[in-house]
Design a protein around this motif. Structure first.
Motif, PDB file in Angstrom:
ATOM      1  N   ILE A 150       0.838  -1.201   0.000  1.00 13.13           N
ATOM      2  CA  ILE A 150       0.000   0.000   0.000  1.00 13.13           C
ATOM      3  C   ILE A 150       0.872   1.251   0.000  1.00 13.13           C
ATOM      4  CG2 ILE A 150      -1.660   1.318   1.380  1.00 13.13           C
ATOM      5  CD1 ILE A 150      -2.871  -1.363   2.246  1.00 13.13           C
ATOM      6  N   GLN A 151       1.969   1.219   0.745  1.00 19.03           N
ATOM      7  CA  GLN A 151       2.887   2.368   0.750  1.00 19.03           C
ATOM      8  C   GLN A 151       3.471   2.615  -0.637  1.00 19.03           C
ATOM      9  OE1 GLN A 151       5.787   1.385   3.716  1.00 19.03           O
ATOM     10  NE2 GLN A 151       4.355   1.616   5.431  1.00 19.03           N
ATOM     11  N   ILE A 152       3.815   1.545  -1.341  1.00 22.26           N
ATOM     12  CA  ILE A 152       4.376   1.690  -2.694  1.00 22.26           C
ATOM     13  C   ILE A 152       3.340   2.310  -3.633  1.00 22.26           C
ATOM     14  CG2 ILE A 152       5.194   0.400  -4.710  1.00 22.26           C
ATOM     15  CD1 ILE A 152       6.482  -1.573  -2.745  1.00 22.26           C
ATOM     16  N   LEU A 153       2.097   1.880  -3.528  1.00 25.06           N
ATOM     17  CA  LEU A 153       1.048   2.452  -4.386  1.00 25.06           C
ATOM     18  C   LEU A 153       0.788   3.912  -4.021  1.00 25.06           C
ATOM     19  CD1 LEU A 153      -1.446  -0.552  -4.557  1.00 25.06           C
ATOM     20  CD2 LEU A 153       0.132   0.236  -6.324  1.00 25.06           C
ATOM     21  N   ASP A 154       0.856   4.216  -2.727  1.00 25.16           N
ATOM     22  CA  ASP A 154       0.699   5.624  -2.321  1.00 25.16           C
ATOM     23  C   ASP A 154       1.803   6.485  -2.935  1.00 25.16           C
ATOM     24  OD1 ASP A 154      -1.581   5.234  -0.827  1.00 25.16           O
ATOM     25  OD2 ASP A 154      -0.498   4.908   1.058  1.00 25.16           O
ATOM     26  N   GLU A 155       3.018   5.939  -2.987  1.00 26.92           N
ATOM     27  CA  GLU A 155       4.109   6.687  -3.599  1.00 26.92           C
ATOM     28  C   GLU A 155       3.874   6.904  -5.087  1.00 26.92           C
ATOM     29  OE1 GLU A 155       7.506   4.350  -2.687  1.00 26.92           O
ATOM     30  OE2 GLU A 155       7.456   4.790  -0.529  1.00 26.92           O
ATOM     31  N   THR A 354      18.911  -5.747 -11.703  1.00 24.20           N
ATOM     32  CA  THR A 354      18.599  -5.251 -13.041  1.00 24.20           C
ATOM     33  C   THR A 354      17.284  -4.484 -13.109  1.00 24.20           C
ATOM     34  OG1 THR A 354      19.773  -7.152 -13.985  1.00 24.20           O
ATOM     35  CG2 THR A 354      18.335  -5.900 -15.464  1.00 24.20           C
ATOM     36  N   ALA A 355      16.193  -5.155 -12.758  1.00 26.78           N
ATOM     37  CA  ALA A 355      14.864  -4.604 -13.031  1.00 26.78           C
ATOM     38  C   ALA A 355      14.624  -3.272 -12.325  1.00 26.78           C
ATOM     39  CB  ALA A 355      13.799  -5.619 -12.631  1.00 26.78           C
ATOM     40  N   ILE A 356      14.806  -3.235 -11.009  1.00 27.84           N
ATOM     41  CA  ILE A 356      14.502  -2.007 -10.267  1.00 27.84           C
ATOM     42  C   ILE A 356      15.457  -0.868 -10.618  1.00 27.84           C
ATOM     43  CG2 ILE A 356      14.384  -0.997  -7.954  1.00 27.84           C
ATOM     44  CD1 ILE A 356      13.284  -3.635  -6.932  1.00 27.84           C
ATOM     45  N   PRO A 357      16.789  -1.098 -10.619  1.00 26.47           N
ATOM     46  CA  PRO A 357      17.679   0.025 -10.985  1.00 26.47           C
ATOM     47  C   PRO A 357      17.400   0.563 -12.392  1.00 26.47           C
ATOM     48  CG  PRO A 357      18.921  -1.742  -9.968  1.00 26.47           C
ATOM     49  CD  PRO A 357      17.563  -2.279 -10.226  1.00 26.47           C
ATOM     50  N   LYS A 358      17.188  -0.330 -13.359  1.00 23.84           N
ATOM     51  CA  LYS A 358      16.932   0.121 -14.723  1.00 23.84           C
ATOM     52  C   LYS A 358      15.590   0.846 -14.820  1.00 23.84           C
ATOM     53  CE  LYS A 358      20.646  -1.547 -16.665  1.00 23.84           C
ATOM     54  NZ  LYS A 358      21.688  -0.652 -17.248  1.00 23.84           N
ATOM     55  N   GLN A 384       6.650   5.016 -14.692  1.00 28.41           N
ATOM     56  CA  GLN A 384       6.310   4.985 -13.260  1.00 28.41           C
ATOM     57  C   GLN A 384       5.662   3.656 -12.881  1.00 28.41           C
ATOM     58  OE1 GLN A 384       3.854   8.373 -12.466  1.00 28.41           O
ATOM     59  NE2 GLN A 384       5.566   9.830 -12.415  1.00 28.41           N
ATOM     60  N   ALA A 385       4.779   3.153 -13.746  1.00 30.25           N
ATOM     61  CA  ALA A 385       4.124   1.872 -13.477  1.00 30.25           C
ATOM     62  C   ALA A 385       5.127   0.732 -13.439  1.00 30.25           C
ATOM     63  CB  ALA A 385       3.047   1.607 -14.535  1.00 30.25           C
ATOM     64  N   SER A 386       6.149   0.801 -14.293  1.00 29.52           N
ATOM     65  CA  SER A 386       7.175  -0.241 -14.304  1.00 29.52           C
ATOM     66  C   SER A 386       7.939  -0.259 -12.980  1.00 29.52           C
ATOM     67  CB  SER A 386       8.145  -0.017 -15.467  1.00 29.52           C
ATOM     68  OG  SER A 386       7.476  -0.148 -16.709  1.00 29.52           O
ATOM     69  N   VAL A 387       8.258   0.923 -12.472  1.00 31.31           N
ATOM     70  CA  VAL A 387       8.949   1.007 -11.183  1.00 31.31           C
ATOM     71  C   VAL A 387       8.072   0.433 -10.075  1.00 31.31           C
ATOM     72  CG1 VAL A 387       9.916   2.567  -9.448  1.00 31.31           C
ATOM     73  CG2 VAL A 387      10.340   2.985 -11.884  1.00 31.31           C
ATOM     74  N   THR A 388       6.808   0.815 -10.094  1.00 30.79           N
ATOM     75  CA  THR A 388       5.891   0.331  -9.055  1.00 30.79           C
ATOM     76  C   THR A 388       5.743  -1.181  -9.108  1.00 30.79           C
ATOM     77  OG1 THR A 388       4.654   2.402  -9.062  1.00 30.79           O
ATOM     78  CG2 THR A 388       3.536   0.467  -8.181  1.00 30.79           C
ATOM     79  N   GLN A 389       5.547  -1.736 -10.294  1.00 33.01           N
ATOM     80  CA  GLN A 389       5.382  -3.182 -10.420  1.00 33.01           C
ATOM     81  C   GLN A 389       6.633  -3.920  -9.976  1.00 33.01           C
ATOM     82  OE1 GLN A 389       2.539  -4.800 -11.054  1.00 33.01           O
ATOM     83  NE2 GLN A 389       1.638  -2.731 -11.019  1.00 33.01           N
ATOM     84  N   ALA A 390       7.796  -3.374 -10.295  1.00 27.53           N
ATOM     85  CA  ALA A 390       9.039  -4.016  -9.867  1.00 27.53           C
ATOM     86  C   ALA A 390       9.158  -4.008  -8.349  1.00 27.53           C
ATOM     87  CB  ALA A 390      10.231  -3.306 -10.507  1.00 27.53           C
ATOM     88  N   ARG A 391       8.788  -2.919  -7.709  1.00 28.36           N
ATOM     89  CA  ARG A 391       8.856  -2.842  -6.248  1.00 28.36           C
ATOM     90  C   ARG A 391       7.813  -3.729  -5.585  1.00 28.36           C
ATOM     91  NH1 ARG A 391       9.974   3.712  -5.601  1.00 28.36           N
ATOM     92  NH2 ARG A 391      12.240   3.584  -5.949  1.00 28.36           N
ATOM     93  N   ARG A 393       6.719  -6.523  -6.884  1.00 29.55           N
ATOM     94  CA  ARG A 393       7.274  -7.866  -7.033  1.00 29.55           C
ATOM     95  C   ARG A 393       8.363  -8.124  -5.995  1.00 29.55           C
ATOM     96  NH1 ARG A 393       7.084 -10.303 -12.207  1.00 29.55           N
ATOM     97  NH2 ARG A 393       8.575 -11.820 -11.338  1.00 29.55           N
ATOM     98  N   GLU A 394       9.156  -7.109  -5.709  1.00 26.33           N
ATOM     99  CA  GLU A 394      10.206  -7.251  -4.706  1.00 26.33           C
ATOM    100  C   GLU A 394       9.610  -7.549  -3.335  1.00 26.33           C
ATOM    101  OE1 GLU A 394      14.022  -4.716  -3.011  1.00 26.33           O
ATOM    102  OE2 GLU A 394      12.198  -3.675  -3.602  1.00 26.33           O
ATOM    103  N   GLN A 395       8.560  -6.818  -2.967  1.00 31.57           N
ATOM    104  CA  GLN A 395       7.927  -7.040  -1.672  1.00 31.57           C
ATOM    105  C   GLN A 395       7.281  -8.418  -1.599  1.00 31.57           C
ATOM    106  OE1 GLN A 395       8.198  -5.088   1.062  1.00 31.57           O
ATOM    107  NE2 GLN A 395       9.645  -4.001  -0.260  1.00 31.57           N
ATOM    108  N   GLU A 396       6.664  -8.841  -2.683  1.00 32.73           N
ATOM    109  CA  GLU A 396       6.052 -10.173  -2.706  1.00 32.73           C
ATOM    110  C   GLU A 396       7.127 -11.253  -2.546  1.00 32.73           C
ATOM    111  OE1 GLU A 396       3.252 -12.962  -5.618  1.00 32.73           O
ATOM    112  OE2 GLU A 396       3.922 -10.983  -6.270  1.00 32.73           O
ATOM    113  N   ALA A 397       8.251 -11.082  -3.243  1.00 35.28           N
ATOM    114  CA  ALA A 397       9.330 -12.060  -3.137  1.00 35.28           C
ATOM    115  C   ALA A 397       9.917 -12.078  -1.726  1.00 35.28           C
ATOM    116  CB  ALA A 397      10.418 -11.748  -4.161  1.00 35.28           C
ATOM    117  N   LEU A 398      10.074 -10.917  -1.118  1.00 37.00           N
ATOM    118  CA  LEU A 398      10.585 -10.857   0.249  1.00 37.00           C
ATOM    119  C   LEU A 398       9.636 -11.550   1.226  1.00 37.00           C
ATOM    120  CD1 LEU A 398      11.969  -7.200   0.375  1.00 37.00           C
ATOM    121  CD2 LEU A 398      13.312  -9.292   0.674  1.00 37.00           C
TER     122      LEU A 398
END
Length: 424
Positions: A150-155, A354-358, A384-391, A393-398
Motif C-alpha cells: 500500500i505504501q508503494i502504491l501511495d508513492e 537489473t529490473a529495479i535500478p533500470k 512509473q508503473a514499471s517502477v511500481t510493479q518491480a517494487r 514484485r520485490e515485496q512479494e518475493a521478500l
C-alpha cells in the motif's frame, strides 16, 4: 522447559524482522513480531487443548497404577426353609473379604502404557506450539507485506499527482493535449483502485493475525518489521536432516513404546489372576464358629484373547509406516517452502540487480525529458508503473522468502543457518 526454549529460539529467529516499535498517534500501538508470537502462544485454543491432553494422559496413567479393590461379601445359608430349616434356627452365616492379585506384570504393563501416553501428549503439545508460532509468523508477514504494498502504491499516486501542475502548464502552453489531463486522472484512479484491493487484503490479514492472538478483530495499529534482511541459504539436505527432530516425528518413539506396552497387556491378559478370600462362618444351630478360606483361579480355556493380541500386533507393526508417512509429508512441506525460498532469492537478485535500478533510471530520465517536451505523458506513466510493479514484485518475493523461513523453522523446531546469518 523444552517448550519454552523452542518458543524462545523461534521468537529469536523471527526477531530478524523486528524494527524498533513506534507509538502511533492514535490509541493503537505498533505490533512487533515478538509481541505477536507471545500473544498467540498465550491465547491459542489449540495449545490449550494440547495441554489438556497431557492432563488427560496423566489421569489415565494414575488410574493405570491403581490396585484392584477388595470385595466384602455376606452369605446366609439354610434359612427360611421348611421343617428344621424354618426361620434362621439352622442358618449358617458367612462374612468374607476377598482380594484379587494381578500376576505376570499386568499392572506394570498398564503403568508403562500410561507413562508412554503422557509422553505422546507432551510431545504433541510441543508440535502444536511450533505450528502456532509458524502460523503466527506467516500471518504477521502477510500484514507487513500488505502494508508495504500500500505504501508503494501511495508513492506512485503521489508521483502522478506531482505531474499535474506540469501537465497543466503544458496544456496551457499548447505543448500537450487537454486529453492528457484525463489520462493522468485515469492512471491515478487505477492505482487507487489497486490500493483499495490491497487494503481489503490487508484487512483480512490483520483479522487473521488478530484471531491467532485471541482477538475477534484487530486492535493493534501497524505491524513493525523488516523484510529486507536475508542471509545464506542452507542446503536442503541439512533441512531434511533437521526435520527428524520435529516433535511430530519424535512423538512416534513414544507411540511405539505405548503400543508395545499395549501388546504386552494383550498377551498377559489370558494368564489367570488369583483371588484369595478369607471369612468367618457362624452356625446358628450349634452356635459354633469356623474360618473359611477360598482360593480361585479362572481357567483360560475358551478366551485366549487372540483377537486383541492380533490387533495390538498390527497396531505396533504399522507404527513405523505411520512415522515414515508423517516424515514424507513434512519433507514435502519443507521442500515446497525451500523451493519457494530459493525461487524468491533468485527473483530478488534479478529485481535488485537489473529490473529495479533500470526501471528507476528510465523513469527519472523520462520524467526529466517530459519537462523538456521529449517524451509523452503515456511514456512517463508507463515508466512509473514499471517502477511500481518491480517494487511490488520485490515485496512479494521478500514476503515469500520469509514465509518459507518461518515454515521451515516451524518444521525443524530451531532457527537454521539462514536465520542466524541474517541476524548478524
Amino acid at each position: 522447559m523444552f517448550c519454552r526454549r523452542t518458543a524462545a529460539r523461534v521468537a529469536c529467529a523471527m526477531a530478524i524482522l523486528i524494527s524498533p516499535s513506534l507509538v502511533l498517534p492514535s490509541h493503537a500501538q505498533t505490533l512487533t513480531m515478538r509481541s505477536a508470537l507471545s500473544r498467540a502462544l498465550a491465547a491459542s485454543p489449540r495449545l490449550t487443548a494440547a495441554e489438556r491432553d497431557v492432563g488427560i494422559a496423566t489421569g489415565q496413567r494414575i488410574q493405570a497404577g491403581a490396585l484392584l479393590n477388595p470385595e466384602l461379601s455376606y452369605e446366609q445359608d439354610n434359612s427360611f426353609g421348611s421343617g428344621m430349616y424354618r426361620g434362621t434356627r439352622s442358618a449358617e452365616t458367612t462374612l468374607q473379604i476377598s482380594q484379587a492379585f494381578e500376576l505376570f506384570g499386568k499392572r506394570d504393563a498398564r503403568i508403562a502404557a500410561g507413562a508412554a501416553g503422557i509422553e505422546v501428549a507432551a510431545v504433541q503439545r510441543k508440535a502444536v506450539r511450533l505450528e502456532v508460532l509458524s502460523e503466527t509468523a506467516i500471518a504477521f508477514l502477510s500484514v507487513l507485506g500488505a502494508q508495504r504494498r500500500i505504501q508503494i502504491l501511495d508513492e506512485q499516486i503521489a508521483a502522478i499527482d506531482r505531474l499535474t501542475p506540469l501537465l497543466r502548464r503544458r496544456v496551457e502552453a499548447g505543448a500537450s493535449s487537454p486529453a492528457e489531463t484525463g489520462r493522468a486522472e485515469v492512471a491515478s484512479a487505477l492505482v487507487k483502485a489497486d490500493r483499495e484491493r490491497f487494503k481489503a487484503t490487508l484487512a483480512s490479514a490483520r483479522r487473521e493475525l488478530a484471531v491467532l492472538m485471541g482477538d475477534p478483530a484487530a486492535k493493534f495499529g501497524e505491524v513493525s518489521g523488516r523484510l529486507d534482511t536475508m542471509g545464506k541459504t542452507p542446503t536442503f539436505q541439512s533441512v531434511v536432516a533437521a526435520i527428524d527432530a520435529n516433535p511430530q516425528l519424535v512423538r512416534w518413539t513414544a507411540v511405539y513404546a505405548q503400543r508395545n506396552a499395549e501388546l504386552l497387556m494383550a498377551r498377559l491378559r489370558p494368564y489367570p489372576d488369583v483371588r484369595i478370600a478369607a471369612g468367618w462362618r457362624h452356625f446358628n444351630e450349634t452356635n459354633d464358629d469356623a474360618a473359611r478360606l477360598t482360593v480361585s483361579v479362572p481357567i483360560p480355556v475358551f478366551d485366549q484373547n487372540q483377537g486383541n493380541i492380533l490387533s495390538a500386533q498390527e497396531s505396533l507393526a504399522k507404527t513405523g509406516a505411520e512415522r515414515e508417512a508423517n516424515r514424507n509429508t513434512l519433507i514435502v512441506v519443507a521442500g515446497r517452502a525451500y523451493d519457494s525460498l530459493q525461487g524468491s532469492r533468485r527473483e530478488l537478485a534479478v529485481l535488485r540487480e537489473t529490473a529495479i535500478p533500470k526501471a528507476v533510471e528510465a523513469s527519472e530520465a523520462i520524467a526529466q525529458g517530459y519537462g523538456q517536451g521529449r517524451f509523452t505523458l503515456l511514456e512517463v506513466l508507463d515508466a512509473q508503473a514499471s517502477v511500481t510493479q518491480a517494487r511490488l514484485r520485490e515485496q512479494e518475493a521478500l514476503q515469500n522468502f520469509h514465509a518459507g523461513v518461518a515454515t521451515i523453522e516451524g518444521l525443524v523446531g530451531n532457527p537454521f543457518t539462514l536465520a542466524r546469518e541474517s541476524a548478524r
